[in-house]
Design a protein around this motif. Sequence first.
Motif, short mmCIF file in Angstrom:
data_model
loop_
_atom_site.label_atom_id
_atom_site.label_comp_id
_atom_site.label_asym_id
_atom_site.label_seq_id
_atom_site.Cartn_x
_atom_site.Cartn_y
_atom_site.Cartn_z
N UNK A 59 0.93 -1.25 -0.10
CA UNK A 59 -0.06 -0.22 0.17
C UNK A 59 1.27 1.50 0.17
N UNK A 60 1.42 1.32 -0.27
CA UNK A 60 2.98 2.39 -0.61
C UNK A 60 4.13 1.65 -1.91
N UNK A 61 4.11 2.87 -3.11
CA UNK A 61 4.31 2.52 -3.79
C UNK A 61 5.96 2.49 -3.58
N UNK A 62 6.58 3.69 -3.38
CA UNK A 62 7.95 4.62 -2.57
C UNK A 62 8.42 2.86 -2.13
N UNK A 63 7.28 2.21 -1.57
CA UNK A 63 7.98 0.26 -0.72
C UNK A 63 8.14 -0.22 -1.68
N UNK A 64 6.96 -0.45 -2.41
CA UNK A 64 7.24 -1.34 -3.87
C UNK A 64 9.05 -1.01 -4.95
N UNK A 75 3.29 0.62 -13.70
CA UNK A 75 3.19 1.34 -12.84
C UNK A 75 1.70 2.11 -14.09
N UNK A 76 0.23 2.02 -13.09
CA UNK A 76 -0.92 1.88 -14.18
C UNK A 76 -1.77 3.25 -13.71
N UNK A 77 -1.08 4.17 -12.43
CA UNK A 77 -2.24 5.06 -11.75
C UNK A 77 -2.50 6.72 -13.07
N UNK A 78 -2.91 7.81 -12.11
CA UNK A 78 -2.72 8.49 -12.90
C UNK A 78 -2.03 9.45 -13.02
N UNK A 79 -1.52 9.96 -13.58
CA UNK A 79 -0.09 10.35 -14.76
C UNK A 79 0.18 11.58 -13.80
N UNK A 80 -0.83 12.70 -12.98
CA UNK A 80 -0.31 13.29 -11.62
C UNK A 80 0.21 12.50 -10.46
N UNK A 81 -0.25 11.20 -10.71
CA UNK A 81 0.18 10.70 -9.44
C UNK A 81 1.98 10.28 -9.62
N UNK A 82 1.44 9.33 -10.54
CA UNK A 82 2.61 8.54 -11.38
C UNK A 82 3.76 8.59 -11.26
N UNK A 83 4.45 10.04 -11.93
CA UNK A 83 5.70 10.82 -12.65
C UNK A 83 6.14 9.65 -10.76
N UNK A 84 6.36 10.70 -9.68
CA UNK A 84 6.74 10.16 -8.59
C UNK A 84 7.27 9.21 -8.31
N UNK A 85 5.88 8.11 -8.71
CA UNK A 85 6.11 6.22 -8.57
C UNK A 85 6.97 5.50 -9.59
N UNK A 86 7.26 6.40 -10.68
CA UNK A 86 8.72 5.83 -11.44
C UNK A 86 10.16 6.63 -11.23
N UNK A 103 3.33 10.93 -19.28
CA UNK A 103 3.56 11.80 -18.33
C UNK A 103 2.42 12.95 -17.73
N UNK A 104 2.47 14.04 -17.29
CA UNK A 104 1.49 15.25 -17.07
C UNK A 104 1.89 16.00 -17.26
N UNK A 105 2.79 15.86 -17.78
CA UNK A 105 3.20 17.57 -18.19
C UNK A 105 4.60 17.26 -19.55
N UNK A 108 7.10 17.27 -16.31
CA UNK A 108 7.59 15.54 -16.15
C UNK A 108 8.25 14.93 -16.78
N UNK A 109 8.26 14.37 -18.35
CA UNK A 109 8.19 13.72 -19.25
C UNK A 109 9.69 13.47 -19.30
N UNK A 110 10.06 14.97 -19.59
CA UNK A 110 11.33 15.36 -18.90
C UNK A 110 12.22 14.57 -18.62
N UNK A 111 11.57 15.16 -17.18
CA UNK A 111 12.22 14.41 -16.10
C UNK A 111 12.46 12.91 -15.93
N UNK A 112 11.22 11.93 -16.56
CA UNK A 112 11.31 10.54 -16.67
C UNK A 112 12.07 9.85 -17.73
N UNK A 113 12.45 10.89 -18.59
CA UNK A 113 12.61 10.57 -19.55
C UNK A 113 14.92 10.83 -19.17
N UNK A 114 14.84 11.79 -18.70
CA UNK A 114 16.42 11.61 -18.21
C UNK A 114 16.75 10.80 -16.91
N UNK A 115 15.74 10.80 -15.78
CA UNK A 115 16.44 9.65 -15.42
C UNK A 115 16.11 7.76 -15.52
#
Length: 373
Positions: A59-64, A75-86, A103-105, A108-115
């Motif tokens: 019940x914690x995505x961070x723990x998973x 990762x299959x949740x809403x984009x606005x909260x999914x970015x931090x999980x990814x 991503x939601x923006x 956010x997409x740039x951050x995911x791509x760079x990470x």
Amino acid sequence: MRDRHGALRVGIISANWGAFAHLPGWRAVPGVEVVGICTSREETAKAAAARCGIERAFWSAEQMAADPDIDIVDCGTRPSIREAMVLACLRNGKHVYNAIPFAASLEGARALHDAWRQSGTVAVVDAFSEWLPAHRLAREMLDEGYLGRPFGGTCVFNMSLFNTLNPRFPYNWFAQSGLGVSAVRNLGSHALHMLTYLFGEVEELVAHDGRLLDEWRSPDGQSIKAETNDFANMLLRFTSGLVMQFQVSWNAPLGLGWYLDMFGSKGRMVVQSPSFPTSRDTTLRAGKLGGAGMELIEIPQRLLRTTEIGIDAGCEIQPSHPMALSMNAMVRAIRGEGRAHPDFEQAWQVERLQEAVRRSAAERRWVRVEEIA
């Protein structure tokens, strides 16, 4: 990560669509074991794990994301909260299967791509339509020169999701602003992934992005105020010179579904589905210049069923078939056997197109994709 021959262990974030469609997909892939499922609350996570026959509840995505006994996170949740999980998954060296929109923006997409680029992991987005048999055959025919030099075409992806509001429909939150969704960001992302898969990079575009319905109403009088855009039109100019008209809506009355008409110097092809495209109902028609006209093309059995995965194009839960093919390619890539796609690089390019649509609609001009870095 497991050794070359050990099973890769998957954790799924989402007990709704993830459990319904993604879980059968993963279970159809050899060398994979789904060991965890995550929701936002302990009671729902434990209930989902029991219902789905999954060993562990989170019940914690961070723990998973931090768990050493999980290799891949879906990762299959809403984009606005999914970015931090990814981002948490990538920081912890997990391979990621990420939902659409990416991503939601743009930020956010740039951050995911760079990470992802820094992580050394394999990361895929759920734009599974390129794995549909009819689309794969269309790509093969394009590569073999069936159209000759591609000239142009028309793509329409219109559905009637909210014209009559169903209060129990699980995606009514699409009406809310600030969550990273709209018709062009959701359905449009799937379509833009398909178009770039077939025709390569888009050089520039001009777009309108607006709203048809300001309120979604149910037959019993319930209503939801719509804050997101539900209707977009654009012209896409590809680096090859091909020009494509594209329209997308999730509030088109009696929506046409998925329709892609493409033509070139030697012929024409049409791929069509009455709703969201699936392996079973997506058809391909084609004809050569000077030939007998447009004819239905038979999809070869090698694209409808394969021994590589445990389900075929006739499976009951239709999205699970192309998902399983994409997931299988991802697993093979993790093991060093081929390339996963559509990956986060393609997702970043589609996100740049989404930003170009936003700028073009706001500034009423053609936007070159190279402007968006």
